[in-house]
Design a protein around this motif. Structure first.
Motif, PDB file in Angstrom:
ATOM      1  N   THR A 136       0.805  -1.234   0.000  1.00 52.97           N
ATOM      2  CA  THR A 136       0.000   0.000   0.000  1.00 52.97           C
ATOM      3  C   THR A 136       0.830   1.273   0.000  1.00 52.97           C
ATOM      4  OG1 THR A 136      -0.119  -0.035   2.421  1.00 52.97           O
ATOM      5  CG2 THR A 136      -1.877  -1.168   1.204  1.00 52.97           C
ATOM      6  N   VAL A 137       2.165   1.160   0.165  1.00 53.49           N
ATOM      7  CA  VAL A 137       2.991   2.369   0.259  1.00 53.49           C
ATOM      8  C   VAL A 137       3.694   2.701  -1.045  1.00 53.49           C
ATOM      9  CG1 VAL A 137       3.351   2.079   2.739  1.00 53.49           C
ATOM     10  CG2 VAL A 137       4.977   1.048   1.127  1.00 53.49           C
ATOM     11  N   GLY A 138       3.521   1.861  -2.031  1.00 49.83           N
ATOM     12  CA  GLY A 138       4.151   2.125  -3.318  1.00 49.83           C
ATOM     13  C   GLY A 138       5.585   1.688  -3.421  1.00 49.83           C
ATOM     14  N   ALA A 139       6.029   0.834  -2.514  1.00 53.76           N
ATOM     15  CA  ALA A 139       7.397   0.329  -2.552  1.00 53.76           C
ATOM     16  C   ALA A 139       7.487  -0.873  -3.481  1.00 53.76           C
ATOM     17  CB  ALA A 139       7.837  -0.079  -1.143  1.00 53.76           C
ATOM     18  N   PRO A 140       8.654  -1.098  -4.088  1.00 52.25           N
ATOM     19  CA  PRO A 140       8.819  -2.317  -4.889  1.00 52.25           C
ATOM     20  C   PRO A 140       8.860  -3.527  -3.975  1.00 52.25           C
ATOM     21  CG  PRO A 140      10.917  -1.203  -4.659  1.00 52.25           C
ATOM     22  CD  PRO A 140       9.888  -0.295  -4.041  1.00 52.25           C
ATOM     23  N   ASP A 141       8.535  -4.695  -4.493  1.00 54.63           N
ATOM     24  CA  ASP A 141       8.616  -5.888  -3.648  1.00 54.63           C
ATOM     25  C   ASP A 141      10.036  -6.438  -3.596  1.00 54.63           C
ATOM     26  OD1 ASP A 141       8.423  -6.657  -6.333  1.00 54.63           O
ATOM     27  OD2 ASP A 141       7.730  -8.656  -5.781  1.00 54.63           O
ATOM     28  N   LYS A 142      10.896  -6.011  -4.532  1.00 54.31           N
ATOM     29  CA  LYS A 142      12.293  -6.426  -4.542  1.00 54.31           C
ATOM     30  C   LYS A 142      13.131  -5.290  -5.126  1.00 54.31           C
ATOM     31  CE  LYS A 142      11.597 -11.435  -5.260  1.00 54.31           C
ATOM     32  NZ  LYS A 142      10.125 -11.424  -5.191  1.00 54.31           N
ATOM     33  N   ALA A 143      14.424  -5.294  -4.802  1.00 54.74           N
ATOM     34  CA  ALA A 143      15.377  -4.438  -5.515  1.00 54.74           C
ATOM     35  C   ALA A 143      15.938  -5.288  -6.643  1.00 54.74           C
ATOM     36  CB  ALA A 143      16.482  -3.971  -4.586  1.00 54.74           C
ATOM     37  N   ALA A 144      15.393  -5.104  -7.828  1.00 53.05           N
ATOM     38  CA  ALA A 144      15.746  -5.943  -8.964  1.00 53.05           C
ATOM     39  C   ALA A 144      16.473  -5.122 -10.015  1.00 53.05           C
ATOM     40  CB  ALA A 144      14.491  -6.569  -9.571  1.00 53.05           C
ATOM     41  N   THR A 145      17.476  -5.721 -10.607  1.00 55.46           N
ATOM     42  CA  THR A 145      18.218  -5.050 -11.672  1.00 55.46           C
ATOM     43  C   THR A 145      18.723  -6.086 -12.660  1.00 55.46           C
ATOM     44  OG1 THR A 145      20.060  -3.552 -12.143  1.00 55.46           O
ATOM     45  CG2 THR A 145      20.408  -5.170 -10.424  1.00 55.46           C
ATOM     46  N   ASP A 146      18.785  -5.701 -13.917  1.00 55.68           N
ATOM     47  CA  ASP A 146      19.391  -6.544 -14.943  1.00 55.68           C
ATOM     48  C   ASP A 146      19.979  -5.642 -16.016  1.00 55.68           C
ATOM     49  OD1 ASP A 146      17.399  -6.169 -17.261  1.00 55.68           O
ATOM     50  OD2 ASP A 146      16.084  -6.884 -15.665  1.00 55.68           O
ATOM     51  N   GLY A 147      20.865  -6.204 -16.783  1.00 56.38           N
ATOM     52  CA  GLY A 147      21.498  -5.411 -17.819  1.00 56.38           C
ATOM     53  C   GLY A 147      22.717  -6.114 -18.374  1.00 56.38           C
ATOM     54  N   VAL A 148      23.503  -5.377 -19.144  1.00 52.30           N
ATOM     55  CA  VAL A 148      24.704  -5.916 -19.769  1.00 52.30           C
ATOM     56  C   VAL A 148      25.839  -4.921 -19.584  1.00 52.30           C
ATOM     57  CG1 VAL A 148      25.757  -6.769 -21.889  1.00 52.30           C
ATOM     58  CG2 VAL A 148      23.317  -7.122 -21.498  1.00 52.30           C
ATOM     59  N   ILE A 149      27.004  -5.411 -19.205  1.00 56.48           N
ATOM     60  CA  ILE A 149      28.205  -4.581 -19.130  1.00 56.48           C
ATOM     61  C   ILE A 149      29.227  -5.119 -20.126  1.00 56.48           C
ATOM     62  CG2 ILE A 149      27.883  -3.814 -16.758  1.00 56.48           C
ATOM     63  CD1 ILE A 149      29.895  -5.969 -15.902  1.00 56.48           C
ATOM     64  N   PHE A 150      30.163  -4.248 -20.519  1.00 58.64           N
ATOM     65  CA  PHE A 150      31.103  -4.605 -21.573  1.00 58.64           C
ATOM     66  C   PHE A 150      32.542  -4.274 -21.162  1.00 58.64           C
ATOM     67  CE2 PHE A 150      27.073  -3.725 -23.683  1.00 58.64           C
ATOM     68  CZ  PHE A 150      26.928  -4.849 -24.497  1.00 58.64           C
ATOM     69  N   LYS A 151      33.442  -4.862 -21.927  1.00 55.87           N
ATOM     70  CA  LYS A 151      34.871  -4.608 -21.740  1.00 55.87           C
ATOM     71  C   LYS A 151      35.562  -4.709 -23.093  1.00 55.87           C
ATOM     72  CE  LYS A 151      39.007  -6.688 -19.645  1.00 55.87           C
ATOM     73  NZ  LYS A 151      39.498  -7.785 -18.764  1.00 55.87           N
ATOM     74  N   PHE A 152      36.516  -3.811 -23.329  1.00 57.18           N
ATOM     75  CA  PHE A 152      37.348  -3.875 -24.533  1.00 57.18           C
ATOM     76  C   PHE A 152      38.792  -3.620 -24.139  1.00 57.18           C
ATOM     77  CE2 PHE A 152      39.675  -1.631 -27.849  1.00 57.18           C
ATOM     78  CZ  PHE A 152      39.636  -2.584 -28.868  1.00 57.18           C
ATOM     79  N   THR A 153      39.688  -4.456 -24.627  1.00 55.35           N
ATOM     80  CA  THR A 153      41.117  -4.303 -24.335  1.00 55.35           C
ATOM     81  C   THR A 153      41.924  -4.548 -25.596  1.00 55.35           C
ATOM     82  OG1 THR A 153      40.870  -5.042 -22.043  1.00 55.35           O
ATOM     83  CG2 THR A 153      43.063  -5.172 -22.979  1.00 55.35           C
ATOM     84  N   SER A 154      42.914  -3.723 -25.809  1.00 56.53           N
ATOM     85  CA  SER A 154      43.892  -3.978 -26.866  1.00 56.53           C
ATOM     86  C   SER A 154      45.271  -4.032 -26.225  1.00 56.53           C
ATOM     87  CB  SER A 154      43.841  -2.888 -27.934  1.00 56.53           C
ATOM     88  OG  SER A 154      44.201  -1.628 -27.393  1.00 56.53           O
ATOM     89  N   ALA A 155      46.053  -4.993 -26.651  1.00 57.11           N
ATOM     90  CA  ALA A 155      47.406  -5.157 -26.121  1.00 57.11           C
ATOM     91  C   ALA A 155      48.390  -5.220 -27.279  1.00 57.11           C
ATOM     92  CB  ALA A 155      47.490  -6.427 -25.285  1.00 57.11           C
ATOM     93  N   TRP A 156      49.401  -4.365 -27.241  1.00 58.58           N
ATOM     94  CA  TRP A 156      50.430  -4.309 -28.280  1.00 58.58           C
ATOM     95  C   TRP A 156      51.762  -4.711 -27.678  1.00 58.58           C
ATOM     96  CZ3 TRP A 156      53.905   0.221 -29.505  1.00 58.58           C
ATOM     97  CH2 TRP A 156      54.676  -0.032 -30.632  1.00 58.58           C
ATOM     98  N   ARG A 157      52.400  -5.700 -28.288  1.00 60.04           N
ATOM     99  CA  ARG A 157      53.696  -6.202 -27.822  1.00 60.04           C
ATOM    100  C   ARG A 157      54.724  -5.989 -28.925  1.00 60.04           C
ATOM    101  NH1 ARG A 157      49.633  -9.637 -26.200  1.00 60.04           N
ATOM    102  NH2 ARG A 157      49.494 -10.027 -23.950  1.00 60.04           N
ATOM    103  N   PRO A 158      55.410  -4.852 -28.910  1.00 60.30           N
ATOM    104  CA  PRO A 158      56.390  -4.582 -29.976  1.00 60.30           C
ATOM    105  C   PRO A 158      57.570  -5.538 -29.944  1.00 60.30           C
ATOM    106  CG  PRO A 158      56.547  -2.937 -28.241  1.00 60.30           C
ATOM    107  CD  PRO A 158      55.335  -3.747 -27.935  1.00 60.30           C
ATOM    108  N   ASN A 159      57.853  -6.116 -28.776  1.00 58.07           N
ATOM    109  CA  ASN A 159      58.904  -7.116 -28.659  1.00 58.07           C
ATOM    110  C   ASN A 159      58.606  -7.976 -27.437  1.00 58.07           C
ATOM    111  OD1 ASN A 159      60.064  -5.787 -26.277  1.00 58.07           O
ATOM    112  ND2 ASN A 159      60.817  -4.248 -27.746  1.00 58.07           N
ATOM    113  N   ALA A 160      59.483  -8.914 -27.162  1.00 63.91           N
ATOM    114  CA  ALA A 160      59.239  -9.880 -26.100  1.00 63.91           C
ATOM    115  C   ALA A 160      59.291  -9.268 -24.710  1.00 63.91           C
ATOM    116  CB  ALA A 160      60.261 -11.018 -26.191  1.00 63.91           C
ATOM    117  N   ASP A 161      59.834  -8.070 -24.574  1.00 67.06           N
ATOM    118  CA  ASP A 161      60.057  -7.498 -23.260  1.00 67.06           C
ATOM    119  C   ASP A 161      59.099  -6.376 -22.898  1.00 67.06           C
ATOM    120  OD1 ASP A 161      62.228  -9.188 -22.885  1.00 67.06           O
ATOM    121  OD2 ASP A 161      63.589  -7.781 -23.899  1.00 67.06           O
ATOM    122  N   LYS A 162      58.227  -5.991 -23.829  1.00 64.06           N
ATOM    123  CA  LYS A 162      57.349  -4.853 -23.546  1.00 64.06           C
ATOM    124  C   LYS A 162      55.929  -5.143 -24.005  1.00 64.06           C
ATOM    125  CE  LYS A 162      60.903  -1.227 -23.944  1.00 64.06           C
ATOM    126  NZ  LYS A 162      62.008  -2.116 -24.294  1.00 64.06           N
TER     127      LYS A 162
END
Length: 854
Positions: free
Chosen positions: A582-608
């Motif tokens: 009766t108070v207008g509260a949700p019955d749960k704290a619910a969340t959904d969605g999608v998160i992302f990640k992008f990585t690039s790695a450059w190795r000019p030689n064996a040591d870096k």
């Protein structure tokens, strides 16, 4: 497991190692004049990789380094990790933060059901152990390494990886041979009692395909805080505090927060003092860890293996680990017998194998944790506007004329019992890591059930005289959810309760709540070698999380001098968050969605390697028990708070130089924080803690590490690490004027650093290796909160330590001195109840450690 080392696949590198802080000294070897930094393999991306080839910021404390630094528990290893801080107040009561993504530290009385989800995930091997409010304090026994992954790791590790991960990786059973070791130590603590510890490990092959490994440990850490004599009475209550009073943190009391009776003439009131003389004790904060872990490995065939591990631990703590800086050194005044009994059992299982070239892993775990705690709650006196109603005669708090009568002693306490049960399952697949295209993908499910029963006990309430001037005490109180006695009157409706009542004598409030968190996720990361030098990674995670509350937060208001429970105040949580409420509260704290990640790695030689990462992280929302309470500036406590989200941009490099005798790693990052969650205590709004999305913020940082094996010395290793942070609140969401744009975030020192030099040499004409290792840790100052009325300054500190010892084939002996200068290093502060409470690192500790192998 596969080992994914792109540089190794290209036929190169010998150098991959733990971060600067963490490389142990290399033994001087006459037959090998040229030393090299040893390779370290980590599982930061859920596959085995050389640390130097992982394109994210990873810190690895290896097992020998853990031993060399004398690391036993959470408080020990946090001090060795720049960029990592911890709020809290002692063993089993800490919350970890990475890169300054923090707002506050939860109060002990809300560390369970009302606690925010952690934003740093805590793992034991492959299983998540993160819990609301405070993490498990797992003793660092028989560990292979500790991994710390900075920045959002949510694509692979889920919701509580918003700011990073902390993973404890254990040693596994070995089929090779029967062996073991025993470690014991003792130490003297300045201004305190002795420490003592014992640990035994046994590896037992049963057959060529079955092996067992067990570890047992006990560690008693002597106290160094003194509970000293003191008195206080109800005249110090926030109810009688006038406008303009300047708090110890420099924030004045506003007109809105002035005491209800700040102008009253109290000359006719008899204030009875609370006297803690019965609890006065030197060095009263003792902690004892006792536990063990047994693991078994079965190599089913050439492709499949099963690992099962069971761990149990008990943590017994007396006293508190914070002091009052207004008293003498390391002193506090407590008016009840503070104690914590925290025990858990954990069973985990991992089945892994191959289907053709596809690696398949299923891991599951079950954790059962019980915590019984007594908390001295007398400090609530200084902010509790309504507190005097429960310990003062009615003629004092709601008088017809000038206040008269008696106020009982404010010796308050909370008796808290919580039980947490967590079940988790993860299934994932990994493709051949030697190929140009590589994939790790899987699904995760976790179910958490937390029950909490908090009894707020005000002993003086039984003697309070009611408004009729004759009757004393309060009517028997029953759960708002138990209608068998009172019926459906006022706030009483049927719902969850663990105890039917009536509450024990003197219990004025009771929180009896069941919290459930259910989490489901599907995740994946794909890597692709564009060329011999360029690698791209794309990751994503779908999540669906629900948090639910049931129960009640009972109050005895309106029960003074009565014979029947009025059930007039408090929160019926079951009714408030019921479907179609009766108070207008949700019955749960619910969340959904999608998160992302992008990585690039450059190795000019064996040591870096140079890398760029863009990644997202999130933390789920929460329900608020006092939802709907009204505050200033048209603020209303939300029934549910939203997720808070971070977006991270990071540019870094990892390098191995001077023929693998110098390693240098660093990264610069920018973090955008949206809807930062925080816990707020403001009696002018409500007498309960609540949470809100307080602000947006940004963080700019630079961190790095190095390890160096000087060519001029065969036995010297120098290592160091640092973290630089610039944090700022950029937008205020909570409209109470208590969060300010431009302020720094909590627990975010501008600079932290460590430096260590370890020198080893052959003891003349013996088979012994001797060593000496001085070390230094530094942190600049920080703040304890983002809410100004709860915010206090934490001072900068510098800690010096040194170890020296000898090692033989079968034994070792070491002398150590931690905190040599006896620095009062402020690792945490609390000002929630308008009193400065400072948690210090352990004072100067000098001792001996012995080890035996067989």
């Amino acid at each position: 497991m596969y080992i994914s080392t792109p540089s190794a696949r290209r036929g190169a590198v010998a150098a991959a190692v733990a971060l600067a802080l963490h490389a142990p000294g290399a033994h001087a070897q006459k037959q090998k004049p040229k030393r090299h930094i040893e390779e370290v393999v980590v599982t930061a991306t859920k596959v085995e990789e050389s640390l130097q080839d992982v394109p994210i910021a990873v810190t690895a404390l290896m097992g020998d380094t853990i031993e060399a630094l004398g690391i036993d528990n959470f408080a020990d290893y946090v001090l060795q990790l720049p960029g990592v801080t911890a709020g809290g107040s002692g063993p089993g009561q800490n919350t970890v933060y990475i890169r300054g993504v923090a707002s506050t530290t939860p109060n002990l009385t809300t560390a369970g059901v009302a606690g925010l989800a952690p934003n740093v995930a805590f793992y034991l091997d492959d299983q998540p152990l993160s819990q609301p409010g405070r993490n498990l304090d797992v003793y660092a026994a028989d560990l292979k390494r500790i991994e710390v992954l900075a920045g959002p790791q949510g694509t692979l590790f889920g919701a509580s990886s918003q700011a990073g991960n902390m993973r404890l990786i254990t040693n596994k059973p070995d089929m090779g041979e029967l062996y073991g070791n025993v470690k014991l130590g003792a130490a003297s603590v300045a201004h305190g009692d002795m420490n003592s510890n014992f640990e035994a490990v046994l590896n037992l092959p049963i057959s060529e395909t079955v092996a067992l490994r067990g570890v047992f440990y006990t560690d008693t850490q002597g106290g160094y805080i003194d509970n000293v004599a003191g008195t206080r009475d109800a005249s110090e209550s926030g109810r009688f505090r006038p406008e303009g009073t300047v708090r110890a943190n420099g924030v004045p009391v506003t007109a809105q927060r002035a005491g209800f009776q700040s102008t009253a003439d109290l000359s006719a009131v008899n204030f009875i003092s609370a006297d803690n003389s019965a609890f006065v004790e030197k060095d009263f904060n003792e902690a004892t860890y006792t536990g063990g872990r047994l693991s078994a490995r079965w190599d089913i065939d050439e492709d499949w293996s099963l690992l099962v591990a069971h761990m149990e631990q008990s943590l017994d703590v007396d006293g508190v680990f914070f002091a009052d800086p207004t008293l003498n050194d390391l002193e506090i005044q407590r008016f009840s017998q503070d104690s914590v009994k925290d025990k858990f059992s954990n069973t985990a299982w991992t089945l892994e194998g191959f289907v053709r070239e596809l690696q398949v892993v299923y891991s599951g775990a079950y954790t059962d944790r019980e915590t019984d705690q007594i908390v001295d709650y007398s400090d609530y006196l200084f902010v509790g506007q309504y507190l005097p109603y429960y310990i003062c005669d009615g003629s004092v708090t709601y008088p017809a004329a000038a206040p008269t009568g008696t106020c009982q002693a404010p010796n308050l306490l909370v008796d808290s019992a919580t039980q947490t049960k967590v079940t988790s399952h993860e299934f994932r697949i990994t493709t051949d890591q030697a190929k140009a295209f590589r994939l790790t993908a899987g699904a995760f499910y976790q179910d958490l059930e937390l029950t909490e029963l908090n009894d707020f006990t005000y002993p003086g309430s039984v003697n309070v005289v009611g408004f009729d001037g004759v009757s004393t005490g309060f009517a028997p109180n029953y759960p708002l959810t138990n209608i068998s006695v009172t019926g459906e009157i006022n706030n009483a409706q049927a719902g969850y309760f663990s105890d039917a009542g009536p509450f024990p004598e003197g219990v004025i409030f009771r929180n009896d709540v069941l919290r459930t968190d259910e989490q489901f996720g599907i995740f994946g990361e794909a890597k692709f070698d564009v060329s011999d030098t360029l690698e791209l990674t794309v990751g994503a995670r779908y999540y669906d999380i629900e948090v639910d509350f049931e129960g009640s937060a009972n109050s005895s208001f309106f029960n003074l001098g009565q014979t029947e429970d009025a059930q007039a105040f408090g929160t019926n949580i079951s009714a408030q968050f019921a479907p179609d409420n009766t108070v207008g509260a949700p019955d749960k704290a619910a969340t959904d969605g999608v998160i992302f990640k992008f990585t690039s790695a450059w190795r000019p030689n064996a040591d870096k390697m140079y890398y760029f990462t863009w990644s997202e992280g999130f933390r789920p929302g929460l329900l608020n028990r006092p939802g709907g309470a009204a505050g200033p500036n048209n603020f209303t406590v939300p029934y549910a708070l939203d997720t808070d989200n971070v977006t991270n941009w990071e540019l870094g490099f990892k390098s191995s130089l001077l023929d693998t005798t110098l390693q240098l790693n660093a990264s610069v990052f920018y973090i955008d924080v949206e809807n930062l969650q925080t816990t707020i205590f403001d009696p002018s709004i409500t007498n309960l803690f609540f949470s809100d999305n307080a602000a947006d913020a940004e963080i700019i940082g630079l961190e790095g590490d190095f390890v160096w094996l000087p060519e001029f010395s065969q036995g010297l290793t120098v290592s160091g690490a640092f973290s630089i942070l610039d944090t700022e609140i950029t937008n205020v969401i909570t409209p109470t004027n208590d969060v300010r744009r431009g302020d720094e975030l909590a627990y975010a020192p501008e600079f932290q650093g460590t430096l260590r030099a370890r020198y080893e040499w052959d003891w003349t004409n013996t088979n012994l290796i001797a060593h000496v290792m001085p070390m230094l840790s530094f942190s600049s100052g920080a703040f304890s909160d983002i809410v100004t009325i709860n915010r206090d300054d934490m001072d900068s500190w510098t800690i010096l330590g040194v170890t020296a010892g000898v090692t033989a084939d079968r034994w070792s002996a070491e002398l150590f001195a931690d905190n040599v200068t006896d620095e009062r290093a402020e690792v945490a502060r609390d000002f929630v109840f308008d009193r400065q409470r400072v948690t210090y690192s352990r004072p100067r500790t000098i001792g001996v450690r012995l080890g035996f192998k067989f």
